[in-house]
Each structure stands twice: as C-alpha cells, then as structure tokens.
Design an enzyme around this catalytic site. Structure first.
Site, PDB file in Angstrom:
ATOM      1  N   LYS A  80       0.848  -1.200   0.000  1.00  0.00           N
ATOM      2  CA  LYS A  80       0.000   0.000   0.000  1.00  0.00           C
ATOM      3  C   LYS A  80       0.882   1.248   0.000  1.00  0.00           C
ATOM      4  O   LYS A  80       0.818   2.105   0.887  1.00  0.00           O
ATOM      5  CB  LYS A  80      -0.969  -0.008   1.169  1.00  0.00           C
ATOM      6  CG  LYS A  80      -1.972  -1.144   1.062  1.00  0.00           C
ATOM      7  CD  LYS A  80      -3.184  -0.954   1.906  1.00  0.00           C
ATOM      8  CE  LYS A  80      -4.170  -2.087   1.722  1.00  0.00           C
ATOM      9  NZ  LYS A  80      -3.642  -3.415   2.142  1.00  0.00           N
ATOM     10  N   ALA A  82       2.558   4.611  -0.260  1.00  0.00           N
ATOM     11  CA  ALA A  82       1.886   5.907  -0.062  1.00  0.00           C
ATOM     12  C   ALA A  82       2.866   6.959   0.418  1.00  0.00           C
ATOM     13  O   ALA A  82       2.743   7.482   1.521  1.00  0.00           O
ATOM     14  CB  ALA A  82       0.754   5.754   0.952  1.00  0.00           C
ATOM     15  N   ASP A  83       3.845   7.280  -0.422  1.00  0.00           N
ATOM     16  CA  ASP A  83       4.871   8.226   0.043  1.00  0.00           C
ATOM     17  C   ASP A  83       5.152   9.255  -1.054  1.00  0.00           C
ATOM     18  O   ASP A  83       4.426   9.326  -2.058  1.00  0.00           O
ATOM     19  CB  ASP A  83       6.130   7.417   0.435  1.00  0.00           C
ATOM     20  CG  ASP A  83       6.856   8.029   1.626  1.00  0.00           C
ATOM     21  OD1 ASP A  83       7.149   9.245   1.576  1.00  0.00           O
ATOM     22  OD2 ASP A  83       7.130   7.302   2.595  1.00  0.00           O
ATOM     23  N   PRO A  85       7.191  10.776  -4.300  1.00  0.00           N
ATOM     24  CA  PRO A  85       7.566  10.013  -5.491  1.00  0.00           C
ATOM     25  C   PRO A  85       8.887   9.247  -5.361  1.00  0.00           C
ATOM     26  O   PRO A  85       8.965   8.068  -5.718  1.00  0.00           O
ATOM     27  CB  PRO A  85       7.637  11.089  -6.588  1.00  0.00           C
ATOM     28  CG  PRO A  85       6.653  12.127  -6.132  1.00  0.00           C
ATOM     29  CD  PRO A  85       6.757  12.149  -4.638  1.00  0.00           C
ATOM     30  N   ASN A  86       9.921   9.881  -4.835  1.00  0.00           N
ATOM     31  CA  ASN A  86      11.218   9.180  -4.778  1.00  0.00           C
ATOM     32  C   ASN A  86      11.154   7.949  -3.885  1.00  0.00           C
ATOM     33  O   ASN A  86      11.681   6.893  -4.219  1.00  0.00           O
ATOM     34  CB  ASN A  86      12.333  10.120  -4.316  1.00  0.00           C
ATOM     35  CG  ASN A  86      13.681   9.435  -4.384  1.00  0.00           C
ATOM     36  OD1 ASN A  86      14.111   9.015  -5.456  1.00  0.00           O
ATOM     37  ND2 ASN A  86      14.332   9.273  -3.246  1.00  0.00           N
ATOM     38  N   GLY A 190     -15.225 -13.371   2.778  1.00  0.00           N
ATOM     39  CA  GLY A 190     -15.067 -14.338   3.874  1.00  0.00           C
ATOM     40  C   GLY A 190     -14.955 -13.663   5.226  1.00  0.00           C
ATOM     41  O   GLY A 190     -15.951 -13.190   5.777  1.00  0.00           O
ATOM     42  N   GLY A 193     -16.736 -10.552   5.752  1.00  0.00           N
ATOM     43  CA  GLY A 193     -18.185 -10.624   5.521  1.00  0.00           C
ATOM     44  C   GLY A 193     -18.637 -10.483   4.078  1.00  0.00           C
ATOM     45  O   GLY A 193     -19.823 -10.614   3.788  1.00  0.00           O
ATOM     46  N   SER A 195     -19.227 -11.369   0.061  1.00  0.00           N
ATOM     47  CA  SER A 195     -19.506 -12.591  -0.698  1.00  0.00           C
ATOM     48  C   SER A 195     -18.722 -12.576  -2.003  1.00  0.00           C
ATOM     49  O   SER A 195     -18.777 -11.595  -2.752  1.00  0.00           O
ATOM     50  CB  SER A 195     -21.013 -12.676  -0.986  1.00  0.00           C
ATOM     51  OG  SER A 195     -21.251 -13.295  -2.232  1.00  0.00           O
TER      52      SER A 195
HETATM   53  O1  3DU Z   1      -9.710 -10.300   5.312  1.00  0.00           O
HETATM   54  P1  3DU Z   1      -8.817 -11.340   4.720  1.00  0.00           P
HETATM   55  O2  3DU Z   1      -8.092 -12.192   5.720  1.00  0.00           O
HETATM   56  O3  3DU Z   1      -9.525 -12.175   3.652  1.00  0.00           O
HETATM   57  O4  3DU Z   1      -7.628 -10.582   3.948  1.00  0.00           O
HETATM   58  C1  3DU Z   1      -7.832  -9.516   3.107  1.00  0.00           C
HETATM   59  C2  3DU Z   1      -6.510  -9.033   2.610  1.00  0.00           C
HETATM   60  O5  3DU Z   1      -6.676  -7.945   1.723  1.00  0.00           O
HETATM   61  C3  3DU Z   1      -5.561  -8.540   3.676  1.00  0.00           C
HETATM   62  O6  3DU Z   1      -4.245  -8.835   3.218  1.00  0.00           O
HETATM   63  C4  3DU Z   1      -5.766  -7.050   3.716  1.00  0.00           C
HETATM   64  O7  3DU Z   1      -4.624  -6.352   4.162  1.00  0.00           O
HETATM   65  C5  3DU Z   1      -6.022  -6.770   2.245  1.00  0.00           C
HETATM   66  N1  3DU Z   1      -6.863  -5.624   1.969  1.00  0.00           N
HETATM   67  C6  3DU Z   1      -8.085  -5.474   2.518  1.00  0.00           C
HETATM   68  O8  3DU Z   1      -8.531  -6.329   3.286  1.00  0.00           O
HETATM   69  C7  3DU Z   1      -8.856  -4.355   2.184  1.00  0.00           C
HETATM   70  C8  3DU Z   1      -8.414  -3.458   1.298  1.00  0.00           C
HETATM   71  O9  3DU Z   1      -9.176  -2.460   0.954  1.00  0.00           O
HETATM   72  C9  3DU Z   1      -7.176  -3.630   0.731  1.00  0.00           C
HETATM   73  C10 3DU Z   1      -6.425  -4.745   1.092  1.00  0.00           C
END
Ligand code: 3DU
Length: 233
Positions: A80, A82-83, A85-86, A190, A193, A195
């Site tokens: 993720k 988020a910094d 550009p360099n 999962g 929550g 689907s």
């Molecule tokens: O909830 P789970 O265990 O199925 O994992 C979801 C993964 O997706 C987890 O690595 C989390 O950091 C990532 N993720 C999100 O859950 C939600 C987002 O918006 C972006 C990434």
C-alpha cells in the site's frame, strides 16, 4: 489475459502481466512465518491465480520470501505504497527487484506519487494496482468520498487495475463504471463478511481471500468451497 478495448493513449497496457485469469482467486497470505507461508503456498497455489503478500509476511520473513513464493505463483506485493515520489520509486524497485509481478499503491498521496510507481512498474514489465476504497468500515470516513477520484487517477496513471471492496458490491459497480476494462481485484471476502459471488457479479475480476482460507482447519477444502461458490463446481 487481455484487457478489451483499451484505448487510453496514456498506456500501452494490453495484458495483465501478473496472473492468468483461471480461478479468479488471489490468496492473501498474511501469515508471519516463512515456513508456514511456503507450506501453505505449496498446497494452495493451484486454487489461486496469484498470491498477495504484505507487511505481515515480508516483515517477518524478509523480502526474499517474494522470490520463494514466486516459484509457485505470481506474487503481488501489498505494501500500500503511499509516500513521496522518490520513496515510492525505491519501494517499488525493492519489491519488483525481489521478484514481485504486481504492486499495490495508494492513490491519495496524489498524481506525482502514483506516477512514480507506474513508471517503476512499467520498467519492470509488472502490474500496478491502486487502492480506491478499502473494505473495512473505517474506509467510509475518508476514503469512500474520494474513491471515484482515486479510480480516475489510477486510470490516468496507466494502472493495470484497482482494489475495490467486496464488502460493498455497489461500490465495485460504481468503480467499474469509471475504470472500464481495467482490472478490479477485490478484498473483503469471507472473514470481513463479503460474498465472493456478489463481488464477482458486481464487476470484480479477482477476489482476494485470506483468513477464511489460510486460517481454516483444512485450507485446501476452504479454497475449494470458495471456488465452488464462484464457479458452481
Ligand atoms: O480479510 P482477509 O483475511 O480475507 O484478507 C484480506 C486481505 O486484503 C488482507 O491482506 C488485507 O490487508 C487486504 N486488503 C483489505 O482487506 C482491504 C483493502 O481495501 C485492501 C487490502
């Protein structure tokens, strides 16, 4: 996999590099032990088109885990990013140099930061995925109101795709209407929550599944269960 009708002059993107669309599932492997990660990938890789790893595993096992897992499956690093550009460029180089075929970045630091990621990713022939709106409840606070702008920024930067929440299928639909044929990868299935089927029907290309598979007593059986929900097998 081809992205149909891609006419954006800002990108010569014609295919998604990081994975083939077969099962449409991405494993989020957030375990914190190298041995466990390798053990799980060995038994689960056939059920997934890619494995997504992030801070929990990389900080525990080291960046070398990217290469180890990529022996079994394409790896998307979910840092993720988020910094400035360099720094974004340096992070991308580290992940891609370690063997990642896709990286995930945030859009909110703005155009120049995202473009730095896009440039690194393109130089490595990899894929960039950009977070629009996250899947947890807190994302409603700051991210949701800006998600559509972030999707547009992802498009302009030439990203392969975006990350959109399986917990809010109606938002996937909205994001789809903005990004056209770019890819949507969708977490929140999962354990959070969401689907898998509803996310797919709303327009997701790939579903990201973590705890409900790797945390299950029988992870392979849990993966097969999600697949049967998706494909009716
Ligand atoms: O909830 P789970 O265990 O199925 O994992 C979801 C993964 O997706 C987890 O690595 C989390 O950091 C990532 N993720 C999100 O859950 C939600 C987002 O918006 C972006 C990434």
């Amino acid at each position: 996999m081809r992205i149909k009708g891609d006419k954006d002059p800002n990108t010569d993107l014609t295919k998604l590099i990081s994975m083939k669309k077969q099962t449409r599932l991405i494993l989020a492997l957030d375990v914190t032990s190298r041995a466990k990660a390798v053990f799980l990938v060995e038994q689960l890789s056939t059920y997934f088109d890619a494995v997504k790893i992030g801070y929990p595993l990389i900080l525990s096992a080291g960046i070398g885990i990217v290469k180890e897992i990529s022996a079994f499956s394409p790896v998307i690093t979910d840092l993720k990013i988020a910094d400035i550009p360099n720094t974004n460029r340096l992070i991308c180089e580290a992940a891609l140099g370690a063997g990642a075929s896709g990286v995930i970045a945030h859009a909110f630091p703005g155009k120049d930061s995202l473009e730095a990621c896009a440039k690194s990713v393109a130089a490595h022939g990899a894929d960039l995925f950009v977070v629009t709106e996250m899947s947890h409840p807190g994302a409603e606070q700051f991210m949701a109101p800006l998600a559509e702008q972030m999707a547009r920024l992802a498009l302009d930067a030439g990203a392969a795709g975006v990350v959109a929440p399986a917990t809010r299928p109606e938002r996937i639909k909205k994001i789809r209407s903005i990004i056209g044929d770019r890819i949507i990868i969708s977490p929140g299935v999962g354990a959070q929550g969401g689907s898998a089927l509803k996310a797919l029907e709303a327009g997701a290309d790939y579903l990201i599944v973590g705890r409900s598979v790797y945390g299950a007593e029988d992870p392979a059986a849990a993966a097969r269960k999600v697949l049967s929900e998706l494909h009716g097998e």
